[in-house]
Design an enzyme around this catalytic site. Structure first.
Site, PDB file in Angstrom:
ATOM      1  CE  LYS A  31      -2.431   1.897   3.680  1.00  0.00           C
ATOM      2  NZ  LYS A  31      -2.422   3.349   3.551  1.00  0.00           N
ATOM      3  CG  ASP A  58      -4.776   4.709   1.242  1.00  0.00           C
ATOM      4  OD1 ASP A  58      -5.925   5.064   0.924  1.00  0.00           O
ATOM      5  OD2 ASP A  58      -4.392   4.573   2.416  1.00  0.00           O
ATOM      6  CE  LYS A  60      -7.813   7.277   3.285  1.00  0.00           C
ATOM      7  NZ  LYS A  60      -6.437   6.759   3.392  1.00  0.00           N
ATOM      8  CG  ASP A  63     -10.838  17.865  -7.288  1.00  0.00           C
ATOM      9  OD1 ASP A  63     -11.702  18.648  -7.717  1.00  0.00           O
ATOM     10  OD2 ASP A  63      -9.676  18.225  -7.029  1.00  0.00           O
ATOM     11  CB  THR A 122     -11.694   4.971  11.556  1.00  0.00           C
ATOM     12  OG1 THR A 122     -10.419   5.088  10.942  1.00  0.00           O
ATOM     13  CG2 THR A 122     -12.432   3.791  10.993  1.00  0.00           C
ATOM     14  NE  ARG A 213       1.230   2.257  13.083  1.00  0.00           N
ATOM     15  CZ  ARG A 213       0.349   3.026  13.728  1.00  0.00           C
ATOM     16  NH1 ARG A 213       0.773   3.959  14.558  1.00  0.00           N
ATOM     17  NH2 ARG A 213      -0.944   2.852  13.526  1.00  0.00           N
TER      18      ARG A 213
HETATM   19  O1  C5P Z   1       0.398   0.678  11.008  1.00  0.00           O
HETATM   20  P1  C5P Z   1      -1.029   0.296  10.848  1.00  0.00           P
HETATM   21  O2  C5P Z   1      -1.232  -1.208  10.711  1.00  0.00           O
HETATM   22  O3  C5P Z   1      -1.936   0.912  11.867  1.00  0.00           O
HETATM   23  O4  C5P Z   1      -1.412   0.916   9.422  1.00  0.00           O
HETATM   24  C1  C5P Z   1      -2.731   0.899   8.926  1.00  0.00           C
HETATM   25  C2  C5P Z   1      -2.790   1.618   7.608  1.00  0.00           C
HETATM   26  O5  C5P Z   1      -4.156   1.719   7.206  1.00  0.00           O
HETATM   27  C3  C5P Z   1      -2.249   3.042   7.635  1.00  0.00           C
HETATM   28  O6  C5P Z   1      -1.653   3.294   6.357  1.00  0.00           O
HETATM   29  C4  C5P Z   1      -3.489   3.886   7.823  1.00  0.00           C
HETATM   30  O7  C5P Z   1      -3.353   5.155   7.255  1.00  0.00           O
HETATM   31  C5  C5P Z   1      -4.526   3.084   7.052  1.00  0.00           C
HETATM   32  N1  C5P Z   1      -5.906   3.320   7.495  1.00  0.00           N
HETATM   33  C6  C5P Z   1      -6.326   3.112   8.798  1.00  0.00           C
HETATM   34  N2  C5P Z   1      -7.632   3.335   9.153  1.00  0.00           N
HETATM   35  C7  C5P Z   1      -8.527   3.741   8.237  1.00  0.00           C
HETATM   36  C8  C5P Z   1      -8.124   3.949   6.912  1.00  0.00           C
HETATM   37  C9  C5P Z   1      -6.790   3.723   6.578  1.00  0.00           C
HETATM   38  O8  C5P Z   1      -5.535   2.710   9.639  1.00  0.00           O
HETATM   39  N3  C5P Z   1      -9.781   3.904   8.586  1.00  0.00           N
END
Ligand code: C5P
Length: 234
Positions: A31, A58, A60, A63, A122, A213
């Site tokens: 991603k 990603d 998003k 526009d 979220t 992460r």
């Molecule tokens: O590090 P982690 O597993 O939390 O990363 C989750 C990924 O999903 C990040 O790139 C975050 O921006 C994305 N994301 C999220 N919640 C959402 C939409 C996207 O955590 N509602």
């Protein structure tokens, strides 16, 4: 079958490339988020393509329909498996994105990317909705926007794994779900509040599990990703 999406949320192109080198043999989808897209997008796309990996842009997009369609044309490439848009851009905008993805893929002779819609971020709390002019709770708004996305031809929505069962019951199994907030048992939650394990997300029917992460910050990212894939298959 559920697939693993690895979020490359790192600030340097070289760090993202190292992760791709370490992980691509596991055949995940990578991603690329806004930071990487604006910071070093072209470099990373070329890197992905040299290794023939699939990726999720990603972006998003949100526009006017014409601008979104033109941006979508730029993002469609053979490895681009998923590109997303904001459902709040409206039905016509989402339809323009879906049509542009299909047309550009035809021109390139590749498979069009799935177009996914983000419903309600979220990070938006229930009490934030009225100031945006949105009535009802987050779940109600998300379901309404998911219906709009489906009618516009989107393949699915980005949502919490907690919502997958309801969305599948409502829209059918073919309407796909992509779920962040996944944490293997024992790993740090970071800023994610309502997490589920990889096994729980698969059991709920999530089609794409986004993990950042727990893999990218691990001492051994390959071993962390492999353990998640094993848990997904168990
Ligand atoms: O590090 P982690 O597993 O939390 O990363 C989750 C990924 O999903 C990040 O790139 C975050 O921006 C994305 N994301 C999220 N919640 C959402 C939409 C996207 O955590 N509602």
């Amino acid at each position: 079958m559920s697939q693993l999406v690895i979020a490359l949320d790192v600030d340097e192109a070289a760090a993202a490339e190292r992760l791709v080198d370490e992980l691509y043999e596991l055949d995940p989808i990578f991603k690329i988020g806004l930071e990487a897209l604006y910071g070093y997008g072209d470099r990373l796309f070329a890197y992905f393509e040299a290794r023939d990996v699939r990726y999720f842009v990603d972006a998003k997009l949100h526009d006017i329909p014409n601008t979104v369609a033109r941006a979508m044309r730029r993002l469609v490439r053979p490895g681009a498996h998923i590109v997303n848009v904001h459902a709040l851009g409206g039905g016509e905008m989402m339809r323009a994105a879906v049509d542009a993805a299909r047309e550009r893929a035809d021109e390139l002779g590749c498979t069009p990317p799935h177009v996914f819609a983000v419903t309600i971020l979220t990070s938006i709390a229930p009490e934030d909705l009225p100031e945006l002019g949105l009535r009802g709770g987050p779940g109600e708004n998300a379901t309404r926007l998911a219906a709009l996305a489906r009618d516009a031809g989107c393949t699915g929505v980005v949502c919490s794994a907690h919502e997958v069962r309801d969305l599948k019951a409502f829209f059918g199994g073919d309407f796909l779900t992509l779920t962040p907030g996944i944490r293997p048992r024992g790993s740090a939650h970071g800023d994610q509040k309502r997490v589920v394990t990889p096994a729980e997300a698969v059991a709920a029917g999530s089609d794409y599990l986004v993990v950042g992460r727990p893999i990218t910050n691990a001492a051994n990212p390959w071993a962390a990703a492999k353990a998640i894939l094993d848990e997904m298959k168990a």
